[in-house]
Design a protein around this motif. Structure first.
Motif, PDB file in Angstrom:
ATOM      1  N   UNK A  22       0.833  -1.201   0.000  1.00  0.00           N
ATOM      2  CA  UNK A  22       0.000   0.000   0.000  1.00  0.00           C
ATOM      3  C   UNK A  22       0.866   1.249   0.000  1.00  0.00           C
ATOM      4  N   UNK A  23       0.218   2.383  -0.260  1.00  0.00           N
ATOM      5  CA  UNK A  23       0.845   3.689  -0.096  1.00  0.00           C
ATOM      6  C   UNK A  23      -0.114   4.565   0.700  1.00  0.00           C
ATOM      7  N   UNK A  24       0.417   5.634   1.261  1.00  0.00           N
ATOM      8  CA  UNK A  24      -0.340   6.464   2.199  1.00  0.00           C
ATOM      9  C   UNK A  24      -1.613   7.068   1.609  1.00  0.00           C
ATOM     10  N   UNK A  25      -1.573   7.519   0.380  1.00  0.00           N
ATOM     11  CA  UNK A  25      -2.722   8.232  -0.173  1.00  0.00           C
ATOM     12  C   UNK A  25      -3.528   7.402  -1.164  1.00  0.00           C
ATOM     13  N   UNK A  26      -3.419   6.109  -1.086  1.00  0.00           N
ATOM     14  CA  UNK A  26      -4.097   5.198  -2.020  1.00  0.00           C
ATOM     15  C   UNK A  26      -5.490   4.850  -1.476  1.00  0.00           C
ATOM     16  N   UNK A  27      -6.518   5.361  -2.135  1.00  0.00           N
ATOM     17  CA  UNK A  27      -7.896   5.088  -1.702  1.00  0.00           C
ATOM     18  C   UNK A  27      -8.265   3.603  -1.823  1.00  0.00           C
ATOM     19  N   UNK A  28      -7.954   2.929  -2.944  1.00  0.00           N
ATOM     20  CA  UNK A  28      -8.277   1.492  -3.020  1.00  0.00           C
ATOM     21  C   UNK A  28      -7.544   0.656  -1.972  1.00  0.00           C
ATOM     22  N   UNK A  29      -6.415   1.168  -1.467  1.00  0.00           N
ATOM     23  CA  UNK A  29      -5.672   0.433  -0.439  1.00  0.00           C
ATOM     24  C   UNK A  29      -6.491   0.306   0.842  1.00  0.00           C
ATOM     25  N   UNK A  30      -7.253   1.330   1.171  1.00  0.00           N
ATOM     26  CA  UNK A  30      -8.087   1.280   2.385  1.00  0.00           C
ATOM     27  C   UNK A  30      -9.166   0.209   2.254  1.00  0.00           C
ATOM     28  N   UNK A  31      -9.808   0.171   1.092  1.00  0.00           N
ATOM     29  CA  UNK A  31     -10.842  -0.850   0.866  1.00  0.00           C
ATOM     30  C   UNK A  31     -10.221  -2.247   0.865  1.00  0.00           C
TER      31      UNK A  31
END
Length: 149
Positions: free
Chosen positions: A55-64
């Protein structure tokens, strides 16, 4: 007139690339079988499998993706979820050819990468990848109960 054709060709090419990317996004596929150790992960391997998320800090799909993998690791016994910050682990990103985030790797008990998905995976696809990659629990462990008298 030439500019018009160039614009049309560029638009068509962009559309084709977009459609291909949408069809491949989050799709789980087999891998070549690289191996990750606990030292690579900075965490222990799961008893039956490990879900590794880059993941990366500002990755929206990473949160999901984080929510999906946490749910799956909570549902399937012996499966651990490990999240790795891609920006701080460029050595692994380069070694494993991680091109985008999120990227999810499914590891077997020895740390061998058996499945891989780039983009937001569906929960059903993660469960199916685990079913294909993880040995079933030993039947004699779960069904063996002492006889009652």
């Amino acid at each position: 007139m030439t500019g018009w054709w160039v614009a049309l060709a560029t638009l068509a090419l962009g559309s084709v690339i977009g459609v291909v990317r949408l069809r491949r996004d989050g799709r789980v596929r087999d891998t070549g079988g690289d191996r990750l150790s606990e030292a690579d992960l900075g965490a222990g391997l799961g008893e039956r499998a490990t879900l590794v998320q880059f993941s990366t800090a500002f990755c929206q799909p990473c949160r999901a993706t984080r929510r999906i993998l946490a749910d799956v690791s909570g549902i399937v016994p012996g499966v651990t979820h490990v999240e790795i910050d891609a920006e701080s682990r460029l050595d692994l990103v380069r070694r494993l050819d991680i091109m985008r985030t999120p990227t999810v790797l499914v590891l077997d008990t020895s740390g061998k990468i058996v499945k891989r998905a780039a983009g937001l995976p569906r929960k059903a696809d993660v469960l199916a990848a685990l079913a294909a990659a993880v040995p079933p629990p030993s039947s004699h462990e779960s069904s063996h109960q002492p006889d009652e008298m």
